[in-house]
Design a protein around this motif. Structure first.
Motif, PDB file in Angstrom:
ATOM      1  N   ARG A  57       0.794  -1.225   0.000  1.00  0.00           N
ATOM      2  CA  ARG A  57       0.000   0.000   0.000  1.00  0.00           C
ATOM      3  C   ARG A  57       0.829   1.279   0.000  1.00  0.00           C
ATOM      4  O   ARG A  57       0.348   2.331  -0.413  1.00  0.00           O
ATOM      5  CB  ARG A  57      -0.927   0.010   1.220  1.00  0.00           C
ATOM      6  CG  ARG A  57      -2.063  -0.973   1.104  1.00  0.00           C
ATOM      7  CD  ARG A  57      -2.753  -1.174   2.449  1.00  0.00           C
ATOM      8  NE  ARG A  57      -3.936  -2.002   2.312  1.00  0.00           N
ATOM      9  CZ  ARG A  57      -3.950  -3.322   2.289  1.00  0.00           C
ATOM     10  NH1 ARG A  57      -2.812  -3.989   2.382  1.00  0.00           N
ATOM     11  NH2 ARG A  57      -5.076  -3.993   2.165  1.00  0.00           N
ATOM     12  N   PHE A  58       2.058   1.217   0.492  1.00  0.00           N
ATOM     13  CA  PHE A  58       2.882   2.415   0.619  1.00  0.00           C
ATOM     14  C   PHE A  58       4.230   2.208  -0.046  1.00  0.00           C
ATOM     15  O   PHE A  58       4.761   1.098  -0.067  1.00  0.00           O
ATOM     16  CB  PHE A  58       3.100   2.768   2.094  1.00  0.00           C
ATOM     17  CG  PHE A  58       1.830   3.035   2.843  1.00  0.00           C
ATOM     18  CD1 PHE A  58       1.176   4.249   2.721  1.00  0.00           C
ATOM     19  CD2 PHE A  58       1.282   2.070   3.661  1.00  0.00           C
ATOM     20  CE1 PHE A  58      -0.001   4.508   3.410  1.00  0.00           C
ATOM     21  CE2 PHE A  58       0.101   2.305   4.353  1.00  0.00           C
ATOM     22  CZ  PHE A  58      -0.532   3.526   4.223  1.00  0.00           C
ATOM     23  N   HIS A  94      -5.303   7.901  -1.460  1.00  0.00           N
ATOM     24  CA  HIS A  94      -6.304   8.472  -0.577  1.00  0.00           C
ATOM     25  C   HIS A  94      -7.321   7.429  -0.146  1.00  0.00           C
ATOM     26  O   HIS A  94      -7.586   6.469  -0.880  1.00  0.00           O
ATOM     27  CB  HIS A  94      -7.054   9.600  -1.299  1.00  0.00           C
ATOM     28  CG  HIS A  94      -6.310  10.891  -1.343  1.00  0.00           C
ATOM     29  ND1 HIS A  94      -5.599  11.297  -2.450  1.00  0.00           N
ATOM     30  CD2 HIS A  94      -6.174  11.874  -0.430  1.00  0.00           C
ATOM     31  CE1 HIS A  94      -5.057  12.477  -2.204  1.00  0.00           C
ATOM     32  NE2 HIS A  94      -5.384  12.857  -0.983  1.00  0.00           N
ATOM     33  N   ALA A  95      -7.913   7.651   1.007  1.00  0.00           N
ATOM     34  CA  ALA A  95      -9.035   6.831   1.456  1.00  0.00           C
ATOM     35  C   ALA A  95     -10.333   7.418   0.897  1.00  0.00           C
ATOM     36  O   ALA A  95     -10.319   8.472   0.253  1.00  0.00           O
ATOM     37  CB  ALA A  95      -9.082   6.827   2.981  1.00  0.00           C
ATOM     38  N   PHE A  96     -11.449   6.747   1.145  1.00  0.00           N
ATOM     39  CA  PHE A  96     -12.802   7.205   0.767  1.00  0.00           C
ATOM     40  C   PHE A  96     -13.021   7.257  -0.740  1.00  0.00           C
ATOM     41  O   PHE A  96     -13.775   8.087  -1.232  1.00  0.00           O
ATOM     42  CB  PHE A  96     -13.119   8.588   1.377  1.00  0.00           C
ATOM     43  CG  PHE A  96     -12.912   8.644   2.864  1.00  0.00           C
ATOM     44  CD1 PHE A  96     -13.768   7.976   3.721  1.00  0.00           C
ATOM     45  CD2 PHE A  96     -11.849   9.349   3.407  1.00  0.00           C
ATOM     46  CE1 PHE A  96     -13.588   8.020   5.087  1.00  0.00           C
ATOM     47  CE2 PHE A  96     -11.656   9.404   4.781  1.00  0.00           C
ATOM     48  CZ  PHE A  96     -12.527   8.729   5.616  1.00  0.00           C
ATOM     49  N   ASN A 105      -9.797  14.408  -7.127  1.00  0.00           N
ATOM     50  CA  ASN A 105      -8.641  14.625  -6.245  1.00  0.00           C
ATOM     51  C   ASN A 105      -8.281  13.394  -5.441  1.00  0.00           C
ATOM     52  O   ASN A 105      -7.119  13.217  -5.056  1.00  0.00           O
ATOM     53  CB  ASN A 105      -8.910  15.808  -5.315  1.00  0.00           C
ATOM     54  CG  ASN A 105      -8.863  17.130  -6.055  1.00  0.00           C
ATOM     55  OD1 ASN A 105      -8.127  17.271  -7.035  1.00  0.00           O
ATOM     56  ND2 ASN A 105      -9.646  18.100  -5.615  1.00  0.00           N
ATOM     57  N   LEU A 106      -9.255  12.520  -5.169  1.00  0.00           N
ATOM     58  CA  LEU A 106      -8.976  11.288  -4.432  1.00  0.00           C
ATOM     59  C   LEU A 106      -8.210  10.270  -5.283  1.00  0.00           C
ATOM     60  O   LEU A 106      -7.615   9.349  -4.737  1.00  0.00           O
ATOM     61  CB  LEU A 106     -10.285  10.664  -3.930  1.00  0.00           C
ATOM     62  CG  LEU A 106     -10.984  11.379  -2.787  1.00  0.00           C
ATOM     63  CD1 LEU A 106     -12.344  10.769  -2.531  1.00  0.00           C
ATOM     64  CD2 LEU A 106     -10.158  11.350  -1.516  1.00  0.00           C
ATOM     65  N   ARG A 107      -8.233  10.443  -6.597  1.00  0.00           N
ATOM     66  CA  ARG A 107      -7.506   9.521  -7.482  1.00  0.00           C
ATOM     67  C   ARG A 107      -5.993   9.686  -7.357  1.00  0.00           C
ATOM     68  O   ARG A 107      -5.244   8.729  -7.557  1.00  0.00           O
ATOM     69  CB  ARG A 107      -7.895   9.765  -8.949  1.00  0.00           C
ATOM     70  CG  ARG A 107      -9.215   9.179  -9.345  1.00  0.00           C
ATOM     71  CD  ARG A 107      -9.315   8.999 -10.851  1.00  0.00           C
ATOM     72  NE  ARG A 107      -9.299  10.247 -11.601  1.00  0.00           N
ATOM     73  CZ  ARG A 107     -10.383  10.829 -12.097  1.00  0.00           C
ATOM     74  NH1 ARG A 107     -11.576  10.314 -11.887  1.00  0.00           N
ATOM     75  NH2 ARG A 107     -10.284  11.942 -12.794  1.00  0.00           N
ATOM     76  N   LYS A 108      -5.553  10.883  -7.022  1.00  0.00           N
ATOM     77  CA  LYS A 108      -4.119  11.166  -6.952  1.00  0.00           C
ATOM     78  C   LYS A 108      -3.495  10.534  -5.711  1.00  0.00           C
ATOM     79  O   LYS A 108      -4.184  10.285  -4.721  1.00  0.00           O
ATOM     80  CB  LYS A 108      -3.891  12.680  -6.927  1.00  0.00           C
ATOM     81  CG  LYS A 108      -4.467  13.389  -8.140  1.00  0.00           C
ATOM     82  CD  LYS A 108      -4.446  14.874  -7.932  1.00  0.00           C
ATOM     83  CE  LYS A 108      -5.147  15.595  -9.061  1.00  0.00           C
ATOM     84  NZ  LYS A 108      -5.306  17.014  -8.801  1.00  0.00           N
ATOM     85  N   SER A 109      -2.198  10.315  -5.767  1.00  0.00           N
ATOM     86  CA  SER A 109      -1.498   9.792  -4.592  1.00  0.00           C
ATOM     87  C   SER A 109      -1.222  10.927  -3.615  1.00  0.00           C
ATOM     88  O   SER A 109      -1.270  12.096  -3.976  1.00  0.00           O
ATOM     89  CB  SER A 109      -0.192   9.113  -4.999  1.00  0.00           C
ATOM     90  OG  SER A 109       0.658  10.034  -5.621  1.00  0.00           O
ATOM     91  N   THR A 110      -0.902  10.563  -2.381  1.00  0.00           N
ATOM     92  CA  THR A 110      -0.679  11.563  -1.345  1.00  0.00           C
ATOM     93  C   THR A 110       0.514  11.161  -0.491  1.00  0.00           C
ATOM     94  O   THR A 110       0.902   9.987  -0.465  1.00  0.00           O
ATOM     95  CB  THR A 110      -1.935  11.722  -0.464  1.00  0.00           C
ATOM     96  OG1 THR A 110      -1.702  12.723   0.504  1.00  0.00           O
ATOM     97  CG2 THR A 110      -2.288  10.434   0.259  1.00  0.00           C
ATOM     98  N   ILE A 111       1.077  12.126   0.195  1.00  0.00           N
ATOM     99  CA  ILE A 111       2.166  11.868   1.139  1.00  0.00           C
ATOM    100  C   ILE A 111       1.543  11.600   2.508  1.00  0.00           C
ATOM    101  O   ILE A 111       0.631  12.308   2.933  1.00  0.00           O
ATOM    102  CB  ILE A 111       3.123  13.084   1.220  1.00  0.00           C
ATOM    103  CG1 ILE A 111       3.770  13.345  -0.146  1.00  0.00           C
ATOM    104  CG2 ILE A 111       4.191  12.880   2.280  1.00  0.00           C
ATOM    105  CD1 ILE A 111       4.697  12.272  -0.631  1.00  0.00           C
TER     106      ILE A 111
END
Length: 64
Positions: free
Chosen positions: A13-14, A26-28, A43-49
């Motif tokens: 996952r990471f 992202h969750a949700f 915006n939830l499709r993108k990856s996040t730190i």
């Protein structure tokens, strides 16, 4: 000292970035999407730190 085992569930996952931070999704964004706006879903499709408070936990379970 024995080697530390990698948490395989977290490894899927990471991913660790070049600077040592962790990148994930992202969750949700898996179900009940009808009530969310298109902008929010986009915006939830993108990856996040990962947030710095969770960073220490991930460093422990993903040592390598």
């Amino acid at each position: 000292m024995p080697k530390i085992k990698t948490h395989r569930g977290a490894a899927k996952r990471f991913k660790k970035t070049g600077t040592g931070k962790f990148k994930g999704s992202h969750a949700f964004h898996s179900h009940i999407l009808g009530s969310k706006s298109p902008k929010r879903k986009r915006n939830l499709r993108k990856s996040t730190i990962v947030h710095e408070t969770d960073q220490r936990k991930l460093e422990r379970i993903l040592p390598y």
